[in-house]
Design a protein around this motif. Sequence first.
Motif, PDB file in Angstrom:
ATOM      1  N   UNK A 119      28.481 -20.654 -19.935  1.00  0.00           N
ATOM      2  CA  UNK A 119      29.879 -20.712 -20.359  1.00  0.00           C
ATOM      3  C   UNK A 119      30.157 -22.045 -21.034  1.00  0.00           C
ATOM      4  N   UNK A 120      30.825 -22.000 -22.161  1.00  0.00           N
ATOM      5  CA  UNK A 120      31.182 -23.229 -22.855  1.00  0.00           C
ATOM      6  C   UNK A 120      32.496 -23.763 -22.299  1.00  0.00           C
ATOM      7  N   UNK A 121      32.570 -25.068 -22.127  1.00  0.00           N
ATOM      8  CA  UNK A 121      33.802 -25.707 -21.694  1.00  0.00           C
ATOM      9  C   UNK A 121      34.207 -26.707 -22.762  1.00  0.00           C
ATOM     10  N   UNK A 122      35.397 -27.279 -22.562  1.00  0.00           N
ATOM     11  CA  UNK A 122      35.906 -28.222 -23.558  1.00  0.00           C
ATOM     12  C   UNK A 122      34.984 -29.422 -23.698  1.00  0.00           C
ATOM     13  N   UNK A 123      34.248 -29.762 -22.611  1.00  0.00           N
ATOM     14  CA  UNK A 123      33.398 -30.937 -22.636  1.00  0.00           C
ATOM     15  C   UNK A 123      31.933 -30.596 -22.882  1.00  0.00           C
ATOM     16  N   UNK A 124      31.626 -29.319 -23.096  1.00  0.00           N
ATOM     17  CA  UNK A 124      30.235 -28.896 -23.197  1.00  0.00           C
ATOM     18  C   UNK A 124      29.624 -29.252 -24.542  1.00  0.00           C
ATOM     19  N   UNK A 125      28.301 -29.426 -24.510  1.00  0.00           N
ATOM     20  CA  UNK A 125      27.559 -29.607 -25.749  1.00  0.00           C
ATOM     21  C   UNK A 125      27.713 -28.362 -26.615  1.00  0.00           C
ATOM     22  N   UNK A 126      27.709 -28.507 -27.946  1.00  0.00           N
ATOM     23  CA  UNK A 126      27.942 -27.359 -28.828  1.00  0.00           C
ATOM     24  C   UNK A 126      26.776 -26.390 -28.932  1.00  0.00           C
ATOM     25  N   UNK A 127      25.577 -26.812 -28.539  1.00  0.00           N
ATOM     26  CA  UNK A 127      24.398 -25.952 -28.633  1.00  0.00           C
ATOM     27  C   UNK A 127      24.052 -25.422 -27.246  1.00  0.00           C
ATOM     28  N   UNK A 128      23.876 -24.110 -27.120  1.00  0.00           N
ATOM     29  CA  UNK A 128      23.540 -23.535 -25.818  1.00  0.00           C
ATOM     30  C   UNK A 128      22.039 -23.242 -25.741  1.00  0.00           C
ATOM     31  N   UNK A 129      21.533 -22.868 -24.559  1.00  0.00           N
ATOM     32  CA  UNK A 129      20.084 -22.661 -24.411  1.00  0.00           C
ATOM     33  C   UNK A 129      19.502 -21.591 -25.319  1.00  0.00           C
ATOM     34  N   UNK A 130      20.258 -20.514 -25.581  1.00  0.00           N
ATOM     35  CA  UNK A 130      19.758 -19.467 -26.459  1.00  0.00           C
ATOM     36  C   UNK A 130      19.561 -19.992 -27.877  1.00  0.00           C
ATOM     37  N   UNK A 131      20.512 -20.809 -28.330  1.00  0.00           N
ATOM     38  CA  UNK A 131      20.387 -21.394 -29.669  1.00  0.00           C
ATOM     39  C   UNK A 131      19.225 -22.374 -29.728  1.00  0.00           C
ATOM     40  N   UNK A 132      19.052 -23.154 -28.661  1.00  0.00           N
ATOM     41  CA  UNK A 132      17.957 -24.129 -28.615  1.00  0.00           C
ATOM     42  C   UNK A 132      16.600 -23.427 -28.614  1.00  0.00           C
ATOM     43  N   UNK A 133      16.507 -22.311 -27.890  1.00  0.00           N
ATOM     44  CA  UNK A 133      15.243 -21.593 -27.782  1.00  0.00           C
ATOM     45  C   UNK A 133      14.894 -20.849 -29.058  1.00  0.00           C
ATOM     46  N   UNK A 134      15.900 -20.378 -29.764  1.00  0.00           N
ATOM     47  CA  UNK A 134      15.620 -19.610 -30.969  1.00  0.00           C
ATOM     48  C   UNK A 134      14.813 -18.371 -30.644  1.00  0.00           C
ATOM     49  N   UNK A 135      13.723 -18.167 -31.365  1.00  0.00           N
ATOM     50  CA  UNK A 135      12.867 -16.997 -31.145  1.00  0.00           C
ATOM     51  C   UNK A 135      11.739 -17.257 -30.147  1.00  0.00           C
ATOM     52  N   UNK A 136      11.719 -18.447 -29.552  1.00  0.00           N
ATOM     53  CA  UNK A 136      10.653 -18.786 -28.608  1.00  0.00           C
ATOM     54  C   UNK A 136      10.799 -18.006 -27.309  1.00  0.00           C
ATOM     55  N   UNK A 137       9.688 -17.664 -26.710  1.00  0.00           N
ATOM     56  CA  UNK A 137       9.714 -17.039 -25.382  1.00  0.00           C
ATOM     57  C   UNK A 137      10.212 -18.054 -24.369  1.00  0.00           C
ATOM     58  N   UNK A 138      11.007 -17.608 -23.404  1.00  0.00           N
ATOM     59  CA  UNK A 138      11.512 -18.512 -22.375  1.00  0.00           C
ATOM     60  C   UNK A 138      10.768 -18.266 -21.072  1.00  0.00           C
ATOM     61  N   UNK A 139      10.947 -19.192 -20.136  1.00  0.00           N
ATOM     62  CA  UNK A 139      10.244 -19.111 -18.868  1.00  0.00           C
ATOM     63  C   UNK A 139      10.893 -18.169 -17.877  1.00  0.00           C
TER      64      UNK A 139
END
Length: 381
Positions: free
Chosen positions: A23-43
């Motif tokens: 969940x994004x909050x007013x103080x949250x970083x603009x990039x979330x884990x899905x965006x950071x991971x892109x097409x990479x497989x996650x753990x």
Amino acid sequence: MKLFRSVAAIATATALTFGAGSALTADAAPVNPQQAAGNAAVGTVKNWNAHPAPKAVTTGETAKWVNEVDHKKVWAFWVSSPSMGRDIPVAVIPARNDKGELVKNAPTIYMLNGAGGAEQDSDWLTYAETQKFYEKKGVNVVIPMEGAFSYYTDWLNTPNAAYFKGPQKWETFLTKELPGPIEKRLGADNRRAILGFSMSGTSALLLPEKVPGFYDAAASFSGCAATSSPAAYNFARLTVNRGAGSAANFKTVTPEQMWGPMGGPYNRANDALLNAEKLRGTKLYVSTATGLAAEQDMVSYIAAKGAPAVAAHAASLTLQVEGGVIEAAINTCNHDLKAKLDSLKIPAHYEFRNVGTHSWPFWRMDLENSWNKTIKPAFGM
């Protein structure tokens, strides 16, 4: 031999270490884990009993930090790394409020160990009372308990050495594979910070540059941002060489295996000083001392902690000579970083101490200072 072990233990304990959609909050970083991971497989987050407890390379015994895992105040998991083809042990201090109750939608702090890390029983849980510090702060703390001498970067070639268990793809693990699954497991929001000391102080500046906007805050304790200049590259050579263990010969493990030739494209891409512009928007905390002996480096201080006189003298000498030289070099690195950030008009909080060596007492201070002066405000707490 007994005296030697006592001196080594005191020197380490007192000091050196070379080392689902949120969940994004007013103080949250603009990039979330899905965006950071892109097409990479996650753990995949696996229960702690998925494997036997990890052992320290130095002793062959169960790593000391495992003793802190009670599944209440300190949790532990194994998280698979598709890029490295193995499971990584991860310690977690879950977010709790001042009543000791678990907190959902809390931010996450990723803490990186220094050079020897948990494999040398020299990690955040063992030496900094990290659980006690964060226990009622309302933040999740995630500490990967592998990665000694790796700089937490993606290596070009895999070393065949004591401390390396296979491919070294730590940037991929820390920015793509780990955050989404572990933050979902913890019910965390999209606020996050990263911090490290010594070797991982470099990583704590470099990883936010690799994924700008992913971290609200970054804190580097006695780290060197530069990696591609002659002095910085060869400082890294000294560090990774220790990953060869008893076979250390400056050939078994090298920075060329990690980043390619000095000043080459991949080395420059992994130089946090050269790429400092990418830190814009991340709240920064940077600390260093001068290498001149402080109270904590004196024989009387160490003796007051219970060390025998001979051991206290030996430990003090180690701190003042080895720890002093290292921190003096780091001091130069961080003044270079300040000059670069100032020229780019990127603000940071600096803790430049007049005295102090490359040692744990000062990183324990930084743990508190970075929380109060940078990370807590960045989280809007």
